[in-house]
Design an enzyme around this catalytic site. Structure first.
Site, PDB file in Angstrom:
ATOM      1  N   ASN A 208       0.268  -1.353  -0.090  1.00  0.00           N
ATOM      2  CA  ASN A 208       0.018  -0.049   0.113  1.00  0.00           C
ATOM      3  C   ASN A 208       0.896   1.164  -0.033  1.00  0.00           C
ATOM      4  O   ASN A 208       1.672   1.017  -0.275  1.00  0.00           O
ATOM      5  CB  ASN A 208      -0.901   0.336   0.879  1.00  0.00           C
ATOM      6  CG  ASN A 208      -0.054  -0.039   2.201  1.00  0.00           C
ATOM      7  OD1 ASN A 208       0.605   1.036   2.611  1.00  0.00           O
ATOM      8  ND2 ASN A 208      -0.785  -1.145   3.699  1.00  0.00           N
ATOM      9  N   ASP A 276      -3.861  -6.816   4.254  1.00  0.00           N
ATOM     10  CA  ASP A 276      -5.142  -7.554   5.347  1.00  0.00           C
ATOM     11  C   ASP A 276      -5.210  -9.236   4.129  1.00  0.00           C
ATOM     12  O   ASP A 276      -5.713 -10.572   5.074  1.00  0.00           O
ATOM     13  CB  ASP A 276      -6.426  -7.338   5.011  1.00  0.00           C
ATOM     14  CG  ASP A 276      -6.749  -5.861   6.016  1.00  0.00           C
ATOM     15  OD1 ASP A 276      -6.756  -5.462   6.500  1.00  0.00           O
ATOM     16  OD2 ASP A 276      -7.479  -4.941   5.201  1.00  0.00           O
ATOM     17  N   PRO A 304      -2.495 -12.958   9.386  1.00  0.00           N
ATOM     18  CA  PRO A 304      -3.037 -12.714  10.750  1.00  0.00           C
ATOM     19  C   PRO A 304      -3.380 -11.369  11.109  1.00  0.00           C
ATOM     20  O   PRO A 304      -3.080 -10.450  10.795  1.00  0.00           O
ATOM     21  CB  PRO A 304      -1.437 -12.893  11.837  1.00  0.00           C
ATOM     22  CG  PRO A 304      -0.631 -12.626  10.262  1.00  0.00           C
ATOM     23  CD  PRO A 304      -1.505 -13.107   9.048  1.00  0.00           C
ATOM     24  N   ASP A 305      -4.272 -11.269  11.903  1.00  0.00           N
ATOM     25  CA  ASP A 305      -5.196  -9.743  12.302  1.00  0.00           C
ATOM     26  C   ASP A 305      -4.330  -9.237  14.275  1.00  0.00           C
ATOM     27  O   ASP A 305      -4.397 -10.055  14.947  1.00  0.00           O
ATOM     28  CB  ASP A 305      -6.305  -9.987  13.228  1.00  0.00           C
ATOM     29  CG  ASP A 305      -6.465  -8.587  13.100  1.00  0.00           C
ATOM     30  OD1 ASP A 305      -6.464  -7.252  14.076  1.00  0.00           O
ATOM     31  OD2 ASP A 305      -7.888  -8.503  13.027  1.00  0.00           O
ATOM     32  N   ILE A 306      -2.916  -8.494  13.327  1.00  0.00           N
ATOM     33  CA  ILE A 306      -1.673  -8.263  15.071  1.00  0.00           C
ATOM     34  C   ILE A 306      -2.584  -7.476  16.139  1.00  0.00           C
ATOM     35  O   ILE A 306      -1.992  -8.138  17.223  1.00  0.00           O
ATOM     36  CB  ILE A 306      -0.516  -7.545  14.157  1.00  0.00           C
ATOM     37  CG1 ILE A 306      -0.033  -8.661  12.719  1.00  0.00           C
ATOM     38  CG2 ILE A 306       0.403  -6.985  15.442  1.00  0.00           C
ATOM     39  CD1 ILE A 306       0.956  -7.509  12.196  1.00  0.00           C
ATOM     40  N   LEU A 307      -3.536  -6.419  15.275  1.00  0.00           N
ATOM     41  CA  LEU A 307      -3.662  -5.534  16.481  1.00  0.00           C
ATOM     42  C   LEU A 307      -5.033  -6.427  17.320  1.00  0.00           C
ATOM     43  O   LEU A 307      -4.628  -6.387  18.403  1.00  0.00           O
ATOM     44  CB  LEU A 307      -4.674  -4.657  15.705  1.00  0.00           C
ATOM     45  CG  LEU A 307      -5.327  -3.855  17.080  1.00  0.00           C
ATOM     46  CD1 LEU A 307      -4.635  -2.882  17.800  1.00  0.00           C
ATOM     47  CD2 LEU A 307      -5.939  -2.519  16.469  1.00  0.00           C
ATOM     48  N   PHE A 324      -4.351   1.751  14.566  1.00  0.00           N
ATOM     49  CA  PHE A 324      -5.175   2.807  13.874  1.00  0.00           C
ATOM     50  C   PHE A 324      -5.937   2.226  12.696  1.00  0.00           C
ATOM     51  O   PHE A 324      -6.311   1.582  11.985  1.00  0.00           O
ATOM     52  CB  PHE A 324      -3.021   3.285  13.392  1.00  0.00           C
ATOM     53  CG  PHE A 324      -2.643   4.760  13.504  1.00  0.00           C
ATOM     54  CD1 PHE A 324      -2.985   5.951  12.780  1.00  0.00           C
ATOM     55  CD2 PHE A 324      -2.442   4.076  15.040  1.00  0.00           C
ATOM     56  CE1 PHE A 324      -1.701   6.782  13.636  1.00  0.00           C
ATOM     57  CE2 PHE A 324      -1.395   5.016  15.733  1.00  0.00           C
ATOM     58  CZ  PHE A 324      -1.255   6.129  14.440  1.00  0.00           C
ATOM     59  N   LYS A 338     -14.749  -0.456  14.914  1.00  0.00           N
ATOM     60  CA  LYS A 338     -12.814  -1.583  15.075  1.00  0.00           C
ATOM     61  C   LYS A 338     -12.737  -1.123  16.365  1.00  0.00           C
ATOM     62  O   LYS A 338     -11.829  -2.181  16.636  1.00  0.00           O
ATOM     63  CB  LYS A 338     -12.153  -0.757  13.560  1.00  0.00           C
ATOM     64  CG  LYS A 338     -10.284  -1.502  13.710  1.00  0.00           C
ATOM     65  CD  LYS A 338      -9.736  -0.844  13.003  1.00  0.00           C
ATOM     66  CE  LYS A 338      -8.150  -1.350  12.896  1.00  0.00           C
ATOM     67  NZ  LYS A 338      -8.019  -0.787  12.019  1.00  0.00           N
ATOM     68  N   LYS A 342     -11.828  -5.441  18.285  1.00  0.00           N
ATOM     69  CA  LYS A 342     -10.460  -5.561  17.890  1.00  0.00           C
ATOM     70  C   LYS A 342      -9.884  -5.820  19.424  1.00  0.00           C
ATOM     71  O   LYS A 342      -9.134  -6.446  19.667  1.00  0.00           O
ATOM     72  CB  LYS A 342      -9.687  -4.957  17.298  1.00  0.00           C
ATOM     73  CG  LYS A 342      -9.738  -4.095  15.901  1.00  0.00           C
ATOM     74  CD  LYS A 342      -9.179  -5.292  15.231  1.00  0.00           C
ATOM     75  CE  LYS A 342      -8.671  -4.740  13.409  1.00  0.00           C
ATOM     76  NZ  LYS A 342      -9.033  -6.091  12.616  1.00  0.00           N
TER      77      LYS A 342
END
Length: 401
Positions: A208, A276, A304-307, A324, A338, A342
């Protein structure tokens, strides 16, 4: 906090030089001594007599002063101080500092010093926003130079925008912070930053437009307050900050492993723009056209969703977890949802739609989402956003004991 401290104050040539007189007075009120250095251009805006009268010391303005240089005066001046302050720091002075020039007393002192340097930039808005000035600023920050301001507002030239020198008391506060143990002394904080690169084949990847500038600024601001910072960064286009532990990674999975290895910490700031999705099986050789006109078939897998992984830890969770949310529409609504989904404590939300110029730019406009609600901050430099966020983190950790 400034009692007995010695400040070497370099006054550059700009209309904001008049504020340096008030700065001298405020510093001396707090027990600091001020050794003034006046550039040739600075002397066009304030006189040596007024500077000397307020500082109670002679003004230094000549590199080739035979009496002083017989005793290596510029070396002694640059190292006898506890802190070197440049206010105003003009575009020219910043360019000299970034380029390593030493053709007058001020620039020579800045090259010869072994002490920390704090600059208070001041210039026309167009000069501040010029790519050369922003490159020089990035170089100086990467070299460990501290900054305060500039602020946005009306200018003497009649224009409006960022470029006004910080007010004297703002500079005093920055000086105090630079010379004292910060409120985050003894705290361990991790910061993720930059994009991730998810390989398609050996030469192509998914990424990105994140530059990593905001994450790097946050790491610098936390370190300036005394924190021990682990900086986990993807392939960013800005240089990493100094004075922190740097852990370079490339993919989301590597970033998660690095984050888990950095635990335990008191706080975690997840500023990285993590992809993502990734290609499920990256090709081992470069994908080639086969003449059919059809693109290669790529199968994707979720990263993986780190947060969420860290925010929802049952044991060893950081006391403060900050995420963020880079959104292009319905920013506050999406960020609020979010934060709940999360399980993090705060979300820093911003609008990264193309018209804002925020993604990859030098400024940001964020809304801090907490359990108490949404707090919108005005558009400001990413360094100012970082300082404000670092101060809030210090306040939150201080309240926890």
């Amino acid at each position: 906090m400034l009692q007995g401290k010695r400040i070497l104050l370099i006054i550059g040539g700009g209309i904001a030089a008049y504020k340096s007189l008030e700065l001298i007075r405020r510093l001396r009120e707090r027990g600091a001594s001020v050794t003034p250095v006046l550039t040739r251009a600075g002397a066009q805006f304030v006189t040596p007599l007024s500077v000397s009268a307020l500082a109670g010391e002679a003004v230094h303005d000549e590199l080739f002063d035979l009496t002083a240089e017989a005793e290596m005066g510029h070396i002694e001046l640059s190292r006898a101080a506890d802190l070197v302050v440049v206010a105003p720091a003009t575009a020219d002075l910043m360019a000299k500092m970034a380029g390593g020039h030493a053709d007058d007393l001020a620039s020579t002192l800045l090259m010869a010093t072994d002490k920390r340097v704090l600059i208070a930039p001041a210039m026309n808005v167009r000069m501040w926003q010029h790519p050369a000035t922003q490159r020089n600023l990035a170089t100086l920050i990467a070299d460990g130079v501290l900054t305060v301001g500039p602020n946005a507002g009306d200018m003497a030239c009649g224009e409006f925008g960022p470029g006004r020198m910080a007010e004297p008391m703002e500079i005093v506060a920055a000086i105090e912070a630079a010379l004292t143990d910060g409120p985050l002394e003894g705290r361990r904080i991790l910061v993720t930053s930059g994009p991730t690169h998810e390989p398609i084949d050996p030469v192509r990847y998914i990424a990105n437009r994140s530059s990593g500038a905001q994450g790097a600024a946050i790491a610098r601001a936390l370190a300036a307050l005394g924190a021990e910072v682990t900086f986990i960064t993807g392939p960013a286009s800005v240089p990493p900050p100094q004075g922190v532990q740097i852990v370079p990674v490339e993919t989301a999975r590597e970033m998660l492993e690095a984050v888990q290895a950095a635990l335990p910490v008191d706080a975690a700031v997840f500023a990285a723009a993590v992809a993502d999705w990734r290609v499920k099986e990256a090709a081992g050789t470069k994908l080639k056209k086969d003449g059919s006109g059809r693109p290669p078939r790529l199968e994707f897998a979720e990263n993986p969703d780190i947060l969420a992984t860290i925010a929802q830890m049952q044991e060893g969770r950081p006391r403060l977890v900050i995420g963020f949310a880079a959104e292009t529409h319905d920013v506050i609504a999406h960020a609020t949802e979010k934060r709940a989904r999360k399980g993090c404590d705060w979300i820093v939300a911003n609008d990264v739609s193309p018209a804002t110029g925020i993604m990859g730019g030098a400024e940001n406009a964020v809304t801090l989402i907490t359990a108490e609600g949404a707090e919108s901050w005005p558009r400001m430099s990413k360094e100012e956003v970082a300082r404000r966020l670092a101060a809030r983190i210090a306040e939150a950790l201080g309240e926890d004991g």
